[in-house]
Motif scaffolding. Sequence first.
Motif, short mmCIF file in Angstrom:
data_model
loop_
_atom_site.label_atom_id
_atom_site.label_comp_id
_atom_site.label_asym_id
_atom_site.label_seq_id
_atom_site.Cartn_x
_atom_site.Cartn_y
_atom_site.Cartn_z
N SER A 11 0.40 -0.98 0.15
CA SER A 11 -0.36 0.13 0.33
C SER A 11 1.02 1.49 0.36
O SER A 11 2.23 1.41 0.76
CB SER A 11 -0.56 0.03 0.86
OG SER A 11 -1.26 1.31 1.43
N SER A 112 -10.45 -6.97 -3.34
CA SER A 112 -9.81 -5.82 -2.27
C SER A 112 -9.23 -6.48 -1.28
O SER A 112 -9.79 -7.42 -0.84
CB SER A 112 -10.98 -4.90 -2.38
OG SER A 112 -11.28 -4.01 -3.51
N ALA A 133 -10.60 -2.64 -6.24
CA ALA A 133 -10.55 -1.82 -6.36
C ALA A 133 -9.38 -0.64 -5.84
O ALA A 133 -9.92 0.25 -5.57
CB ALA A 133 -11.84 -1.27 -6.40
N ASN A 134 -9.34 -1.68 -4.92
CA ASN A 134 -8.37 -0.88 -3.35
C ASN A 134 -7.44 0.24 -3.94
O ASN A 134 -7.15 1.18 -3.96
CB ASN A 134 -8.41 -1.92 -2.65
CG ASN A 134 -7.66 -1.05 -1.49
OD1 ASN A 134 -7.70 -0.26 -1.53
ND2 ASN A 134 -6.09 -2.28 -0.90
N GLU A 135 -6.21 -0.79 -3.65
CA GLU A 135 -4.78 0.06 -4.51
C GLU A 135 -4.48 -0.34 -6.08
O GLU A 135 -4.54 -1.52 -6.43
CB GLU A 135 -3.99 0.13 -2.87
CG GLU A 135 -3.90 1.20 -2.41
CD GLU A 135 -3.26 1.48 -1.31
OE1 GLU A 135 -2.04 1.89 -2.32
OE2 GLU A 135 -3.16 1.41 -0.54
N HIS A 136 -3.10 0.26 -6.32
CA HIS A 136 -1.92 0.44 -6.91
C HIS A 136 -0.86 0.28 -6.72
O HIS A 136 -0.83 2.05 -8.01
CB HIS A 136 -3.18 0.28 -8.95
CG HIS A 136 -2.62 -0.43 -9.54
ND1 HIS A 136 -1.30 -0.62 -9.83
CD2 HIS A 136 -2.33 -0.47 -10.89
CE1 HIS A 136 -0.80 -1.24 -10.51
NE2 HIS A 136 -1.57 -0.52 -11.44
N TYR A 171 -14.07 3.04 -8.69
CA TYR A 171 -13.77 2.29 -9.25
C TYR A 171 -12.13 1.92 -9.51
O TYR A 171 -10.88 1.09 -9.04
CB TYR A 171 -14.25 1.23 -9.99
CG TYR A 171 -15.26 0.96 -9.31
CD1 TYR A 171 -15.98 -0.08 -8.68
CD2 TYR A 171 -16.79 1.44 -9.47
CE1 TYR A 171 -16.88 -0.69 -8.61
CE2 TYR A 171 -18.28 0.94 -9.94
CZ TYR A 171 -18.05 -0.15 -8.94
OH TYR A 171 -19.85 0.00 -8.66
N ARG A 173 -8.26 2.35 -8.90
CA ARG A 173 -7.48 1.99 -8.31
C ARG A 173 -6.28 2.94 -7.76
O ARG A 173 -5.83 3.23 -7.02
CB ARG A 173 -7.66 0.39 -8.16
CG ARG A 173 -6.62 0.19 -9.18
CD ARG A 173 -6.58 -1.45 -8.97
NE ARG A 173 -6.28 -2.31 -10.06
CZ ARG A 173 -6.37 -3.58 -10.56
NH1 ARG A 173 -6.68 -4.31 -9.94
NH2 ARG A 173 -6.08 -3.56 -11.81
N HIS A 176 -7.06 6.30 -6.45
CA HIS A 176 -6.78 5.91 -5.21
C HIS A 176 -5.34 6.26 -4.57
O HIS A 176 -5.39 7.13 -3.46
CB HIS A 176 -7.86 4.71 -4.67
CG HIS A 176 -9.22 4.81 -4.86
ND1 HIS A 176 -9.47 3.46 -5.08
CD2 HIS A 176 -9.76 5.39 -5.76
CE1 HIS A 176 -10.86 3.47 -5.74
NE2 HIS A 176 -10.74 4.63 -5.90
N SER A 177 -4.32 5.42 -5.05
CA SER A 177 -3.27 5.27 -4.64
C SER A 177 -2.34 7.10 -4.71
O SER A 177 -1.82 7.32 -4.44
CB SER A 177 -2.88 4.21 -5.48
OG SER A 177 -3.07 3.06 -4.50
#
Length: 339
Positions: A11, A112, A133-136, A171, A173, A176-177
């Motif tokens: 993360s 996720s 869809a959380n992190e990349h 969605y 990711r 988000h990151s």
Amino acid sequence: MTQFEGSHILSVNQLSLDSLNTIFNVAHKMTPYALREKRTKVLDGAILGNLFFEPSTRTRVSFGCAFNLLGGNVRETVGMAASSLSKGESLYDTARVLSTYSDVIAMRHPESYSVEEFAKGSRVPVINGGDGANEHPTQALLDLFTIQKELVHSGRSIDGAHIALVGDLKYGRTVHSLSRLLCMYKDIHFTLISPSELAMPEYVIADIENAGHKITISHQLEGNLNQADILYLTRIQEERFPSQEEANKYRGKFRLNHSIYTQHCKSNTVIMHPLPRDSRAQANELDNDLNSHPSLAIFRQADNGLLIRMALFALTLGVENQLEKYECPVNWYSRKADR
Ligand code: NCD
């Protein structure tokens, strides 16, 4: 020894400004190897387990090539059906076994936090190549590295920059990151443009607000871009929608082409996209008529992915200071060094 040696990269929350600088310094050192001006065999004998349980072109291939460019070998597993996960095996068991076969693992998975769960069973460092869809995180690092290079090139800096993020912010990711990494800098103005149903998640907005940055939220492209330094477009993440019909409602809502860019952006607004761009007529969020525009950074972004992933392998395996020691000549004709 850096904080990265022997550690997972799951993360962007694990990273600090100092660690970003460490990664970017090592990434710069990788340039002559990526351009085939020189070779290094610093990872000769090492094995990367490249596990991609979701479609991927750039991320998967650049992880593999990055490892090869450092002299290592790549063992790839592609698709759920080709793995015993489809027989009900747990992520923990898969990790426990595959980590004895590899020195480091890169993994992408549609759920996720799945990569985090996998890492619990792994005896070797695991790098998150995208978990649902959380992190990349590695994409965010290459995006930030690109933003820094592009802005410095035109006498600007990340501190004080105006960054517009456009498209499927729910969605997507990568945004988000990237947003969380940008929070570490000063006085960023975020302009978030999406349909209201695909807005940036509240927890990301909260991070931006808590870090004291400015946010403008809008549902339309035109009229919101005239101060943007970076315009970061995204694809509608159709694979995360309950149905294609649902995804179809949002395709083509925001499109950038040469005429819209010239009318609504500063002449040096950097155009970015994590790729793949959806070039089908009903979507076409980033038109081909910008392909030769000097502000289009999408392919430089993808090139930078190789440098960042080489840097992450060198750091997690603790060889970032031994690249020169294992250098050898390039024996074949290569045009890459002329770019
Ligand atoms: C992105 C991803 O997989 O999240 N692609 C990539 O890794 N470069 C963005 C996307 O698929 O739209």
